[in-house]
Design an enzyme around this catalytic site. Structure first.
Site, PDB file in Angstrom:
ATOM      1  CE  LYS A  83      -4.273   0.900   2.570  1.00  0.00           C
ATOM      2  NZ  LYS A  83      -4.834   0.853   3.940  1.00  0.00           N
TER       3      LYS A  83
HETATM    4  C1  E4P Z   1      -8.246   1.722   4.108  1.00  0.00           C
HETATM    5  O1  E4P Z   1      -7.428   0.972   3.625  1.00  0.00           O
HETATM    6  C2  E4P Z   1      -8.050   2.496   5.329  1.00  0.00           C
HETATM    7  O2  E4P Z   1      -7.219   1.748   6.192  1.00  0.00           O
HETATM    8  C3  E4P Z   1      -9.319   2.754   6.062  1.00  0.00           C
HETATM    9  O3  E4P Z   1     -10.458   2.361   5.333  1.00  0.00           O
HETATM   10  C4  E4P Z   1      -9.407   4.104   6.676  1.00  0.00           C
HETATM   11  O4  E4P Z   1     -10.615   4.213   7.374  1.00  0.00           O
HETATM   12  P1  E4P Z   1     -10.896   5.353   8.448  1.00  0.00           P
HETATM   13  O5  E4P Z   1     -11.161   6.627   7.721  1.00  0.00           O
HETATM   14  O6  E4P Z   1     -12.119   4.881   9.186  1.00  0.00           O
HETATM   15  O7  E4P Z   1      -9.659   5.438   9.318  1.00  0.00           O
END
Ligand code: E4P
Length: 217
Positions: A83
């Site tokens: 990522k």
């Molecule tokens: C996605 O890969 C992120 O880790 C995640 O969906 C972020 O979510 P949040 O905005 O609830 O922290």
């Protein structure tokens, strides 16, 4: 539509894997910090629990170090998906890793133009964050509609991974728009199974069944 769980909590993941409808896992540096564990160990453990892609995020901000981190993370297990953030360095890193055959999830996407760039960089997944856009009074699901349409217009292979999902309505809207994947906290996945009429109906059926004195087995 594929369902990923957004957590680094191994106990939660193990329990959701048992349901049979979990297709992968996403983590981020905040979720790793919350786990209180060493990143390489927790990612290895998660990868052993599922055959699906497990997103592990780089933390460097320059291209060269991101690339080294991405290659290291990928060496942890064959189902690691690296990522990277949607920055210039992240997109460059995405292009190189993708050309090497490593799946890449480009994260922290907040505009359709950013998503277009990630597709051109060869991303396997683009992660637009719907909840965080809603939080600041913008239209998170509108972004998903735009990205799905743009990717269809040009037949990009990049999959739209709806991130920052906060509730079951986000999941429903994502499915109606044709998003490929949704990543959500364990509570949202469990919430999809629940309906008060299911509970009430089951209670009534079981009460009537008990009156018959029968047993199926
Ligand atoms: C996605 O890969 C992120 O880790 C995640 O969906 C972020 O979510 P949040 O905005 O609830 O922290």
């Amino acid at each position: 539509m594929k369902f990923f769980v957004d957590t680094a909590d191994v106990t939660e993941i193990r329990s959701l894997v048992g349901t049979g409808f979990l297709d992968g896992v996403t983590t981020n540096p905040s979720l790793i910090a919350k786990s209180g564990r060493k990143m390489s160990e927790v990612i290895a453990e998660i990868c052993a629990l599922t055959d699906g892609p497990v997103s592990a995020e780089v933390t460097a901000t320059d291209h060269e170090t991101m690339l080294k981190e991405g290659r290291y993370l990928r060496s942890i297990a064959g189902n690691v998906c690296v990522k990277v953030p949607l920055t210039e360095a992240g997109l460059r890193t995405c292009k190189v890793l993708s050309e090497e055959g490593t799946p890449v999830n480009v994260t922290l996407c907040f505009s359709a133009n950013q998503a277009l760039l990630a597709a051109k960089a060869g991303a396997t997944f683009i992660s637009p964050f719907v909840g965080r856009l809603d939080d600041i009074g913008q239209d998170g699901m509108g972004l998903i509609a735009d990205v799905v349409q743009i990717y269809r217009n040009y037949a990009f292979k990049t999959e739209v991974l709806v991130a920052s999902i906060r509730h079951p309505v986000h999941v429903l809207q994502s499915a109606k728009l044709g998003a490929h994947v949704g990543t959500m906290p364990p509570a949202v996945i469990r919430g999809l199974m629940k309906h008060p009429l299911t509970d009430r109906g089951l209670e009534a059926f079981l009460a009537d069944w008990a009156k018959t004195g029968q047993s199926i087995l």
